[in-house]
Design a protein around this motif. Sequence first.
Motif, PDB file in Angstrom:
ATOM      1  N   SER A 148       0.853  -1.179  -0.067  1.00  0.00           N
ATOM      2  CA  SER A 148      -0.164  -0.048  -0.109  1.00  0.00           C
ATOM      3  C   SER A 148       0.802   1.206  -0.216  1.00  0.00           C
ATOM      4  CB  SER A 148      -0.842  -0.029   1.313  1.00  0.00           C
ATOM      5  OG  SER A 148      -0.084   0.040   2.544  1.00  0.00           O
ATOM      6  N   GLY A 149       2.090   1.263  -0.402  1.00  0.00           N
ATOM      7  CA  GLY A 149       3.032   2.234  -0.166  1.00  0.00           C
ATOM      8  C   GLY A 149       3.189   2.766   1.393  1.00  0.00           C
ATOM      9  N   THR A 150       2.765   3.928   1.738  1.00  0.00           N
ATOM     10  CA  THR A 150       2.776   4.161   3.168  1.00  0.00           C
ATOM     11  C   THR A 150       1.922   3.476   4.058  1.00  0.00           C
ATOM     12  OG1 THR A 150       3.204   6.532   2.342  1.00  0.00           O
ATOM     13  CG2 THR A 150       2.727   6.284   4.660  1.00  0.00           C
TER      14      THR A 150
ATOM     15  N   PHE B  45       8.209  -0.900  -3.337  1.00  0.00           N
ATOM     16  CA  PHE B  45       9.558  -0.968  -2.705  1.00  0.00           C
ATOM     17  C   PHE B  45       9.608  -0.048  -1.614  1.00  0.00           C
ATOM     18  CE2 PHE B  45      11.206  -2.613  -6.780  1.00  0.00           C
ATOM     19  CZ  PHE B  45      12.202  -3.665  -6.226  1.00  0.00           C
ATOM     20  N   ASP B  46       8.540   0.827  -1.284  1.00  0.00           N
ATOM     21  CA  ASP B  46       8.312   1.599  -0.137  1.00  0.00           C
ATOM     22  C   ASP B  46       7.864   0.459   0.892  1.00  0.00           C
ATOM     23  OD1 ASP B  46       8.953   3.995  -1.038  1.00  0.00           O
ATOM     24  OD2 ASP B  46       6.786   4.935  -1.078  1.00  0.00           O
ATOM     25  N   THR B  47       6.878  -0.229   0.443  1.00  0.00           N
ATOM     26  CA  THR B  47       6.283  -1.303   1.508  1.00  0.00           C
ATOM     27  C   THR B  47       7.612  -2.409   1.884  1.00  0.00           C
ATOM     28  OG1 THR B  47       3.939  -1.044   0.447  1.00  0.00           O
ATOM     29  CG2 THR B  47       4.438  -2.884   1.871  1.00  0.00           C
ATOM     30  N   LEU B  48       8.263  -2.526   0.848  1.00  0.00           N
ATOM     31  CA  LEU B  48       9.246  -3.638   1.331  1.00  0.00           C
ATOM     32  C   LEU B  48      10.338  -2.960   2.358  1.00  0.00           C
ATOM     33  CD1 LEU B  48      10.747  -6.312   1.025  1.00  0.00           C
ATOM     34  CD2 LEU B  48      11.808  -5.377  -1.120  1.00  0.00           C
ATOM     35  N   ALA B  49      10.663  -1.741   2.198  1.00  0.00           N
ATOM     36  CA  ALA B  49      11.348  -0.960   3.123  1.00  0.00           C
ATOM     37  C   ALA B  49      10.821  -0.757   4.523  1.00  0.00           C
ATOM     38  CB  ALA B  49      11.728   0.527   2.499  1.00  0.00           C
ATOM     39  N   TYR B  50       9.445  -0.680   4.580  1.00  0.00           N
ATOM     40  CA  TYR B  50       8.884  -0.778   5.829  1.00  0.00           C
ATOM     41  C   TYR B  50       9.105  -2.159   6.640  1.00  0.00           C
ATOM     42  CZ  TYR B  50       6.618   3.959   5.342  1.00  0.00           C
ATOM     43  OH  TYR B  50       6.274   5.400   5.256  1.00  0.00           O
ATOM     44  N   LEU B  51       8.776  -3.043   5.798  1.00  0.00           N
ATOM     45  CA  LEU B  51       8.844  -4.325   6.406  1.00  0.00           C
ATOM     46  C   LEU B  51      10.136  -4.413   7.068  1.00  0.00           C
ATOM     47  CD1 LEU B  51       7.296  -7.006   3.636  1.00  0.00           C
ATOM     48  CD2 LEU B  51       6.097  -5.383   5.580  1.00  0.00           C
ATOM     49  N   ILE B  52      11.210  -4.160   6.327  1.00  0.00           N
ATOM     50  CA  ILE B  52      12.503  -4.409   6.766  1.00  0.00           C
ATOM     51  C   ILE B  52      12.837  -3.564   8.085  1.00  0.00           C
ATOM     52  CG2 ILE B  52      14.970  -4.492   6.322  1.00  0.00           C
ATOM     53  CD1 ILE B  52      14.247  -5.139   3.615  1.00  0.00           C
ATOM     54  N   ALA B  53      12.451  -2.352   7.941  1.00  0.00           N
ATOM     55  CA  ALA B  53      12.720  -1.196   9.026  1.00  0.00           C
ATOM     56  C   ALA B  53      12.215  -1.599  10.304  1.00  0.00           C
ATOM     57  CB  ALA B  53      12.265   0.057   8.582  1.00  0.00           C
TER      58      ALA B  53
ATOM     59  N   PHE C  83       3.634   2.523  -9.130  1.00  0.00           N
ATOM     60  CA  PHE C  83       3.427   1.343  -8.576  1.00  0.00           C
ATOM     61  C   PHE C  83       4.550   0.636  -8.196  1.00  0.00           C
ATOM     62  CE2 PHE C  83       1.287  -3.250  -8.856  1.00  0.00           C
ATOM     63  CZ  PHE C  83       0.934  -2.929  -7.668  1.00  0.00           C
ATOM     64  N   VAL C  84       5.755   0.755  -8.916  1.00  0.00           N
ATOM     65  CA  VAL C  84       6.880   0.177  -8.512  1.00  0.00           C
ATOM     66  C   VAL C  84       7.606   0.952  -7.305  1.00  0.00           C
ATOM     67  CG1 VAL C  84       9.538  -0.091  -9.223  1.00  0.00           C
ATOM     68  CG2 VAL C  84       7.596  -0.474 -11.036  1.00  0.00           C
TER      69      VAL C  84
END
Length: 386
Positions: free
Chosen positions: A51-53, A105-113, A100-101
């Motif tokens: 979902s991005g943010t 990748f925003d969501t992926l960064a949130y998961l890791i962070a 959309f890309v």
Amino acid sequence: MLNTKFINKNVFKNTINLQSPRFKSVITTDYKLSSDILPKETSVLSLVQPSGTMHLGNYLGALSCWADLCKIKQYDTQDLIFGLADLHAITVPQPQGELFVKQRFDTLAYLIAFGVDPEKCNLYMQSDVREHTELAWYLSTITNISSLSRMTQWKAKSVSENNKTTNYQNSSSSLGLFSYPVLQAADVLIFKSEFVPVGEDQVQHLELTREIAEKFNNQFNCDILKIPKVLLTPTKKIYNLKNCEKKMSKSDPRPNAVLYLSDSNEDIRKKIRKATTDSITDKAFRFGPSERPGISNFINILAGIERKNILEVEDDIKDLRSHSEFKQYISEKIINWIEEPREKYHELISDPKYLREVALKGKIHAEKKAQETLRQVRDVMGFTNF
């Protein structure tokens, strides 16, 4: 052996009745996961829509459990597979192309962070593994339309916002939205997942997944598809800050209704200060969703971010006397908790090369497992090429 701990299944209103015999596969968890909840050899799968943010409800509903599972993993044979359900995301309009890309990748960064460790699990993009959609088609041929039409999420999402009709059968919603649970079943079954950590709102879909797997195995006289169990995440549904009858959602047009993981400290304080609670002044702050839904929502949030049970949180706040004092306490707790992972998110999003490497590693692992399962499925169905 698995730790199974009975909890109150009706803490918040509008939840399904998990005590029903139909939901026989649900294993409840608490905030302090023990390492023995995972067998030495097992597979765990869960996906989240990109979902991005992301907001606090996204984190507490699933991601916190993923992070906890990463922490308690002890053996390489405990296969944790987590991913971005970008194919599910497009059942409703999404940004196109590069937007959309970026959102994925925003969501992926949130998961890791926020604690989902790519050294302990595999993180991948669902659309990178085409076996998901092929298996979904095979499973759709044995799934009854009546079963799909009973899904409560489909009924809710297919209601027309224009005329407020509840006749979902006349909805203009897409076929993809209707058949969403079949693709979700394929997501789980393609990896022979033993456990699927989800919130209460997904339990009905996972029960359908079990039914589909059992039907496939019976129809083709095999045991290829593993019958999964649900690991029910401990946090109850997180509600809107302005309306405690609605789930926290980024689709809400009111900026103060949702707490985003990217919010500044001042944004957090302002949103909580303006949040709807109640006018009760002669009682201590206690968890009671029917009587005090706004207060209970904040207590539930505290329990989630501090990894405590409700009684422990109630004890922590027993000396608070006013609503302003209560809200200030909540604000500072959230700010202290979010500061470090929020900073890590900003570091990660500025390193797209690293994020691509994480996604590629996850794709390779997921693809290998998915291809083996699909080969077995094709063989038993008679699609083998001689």
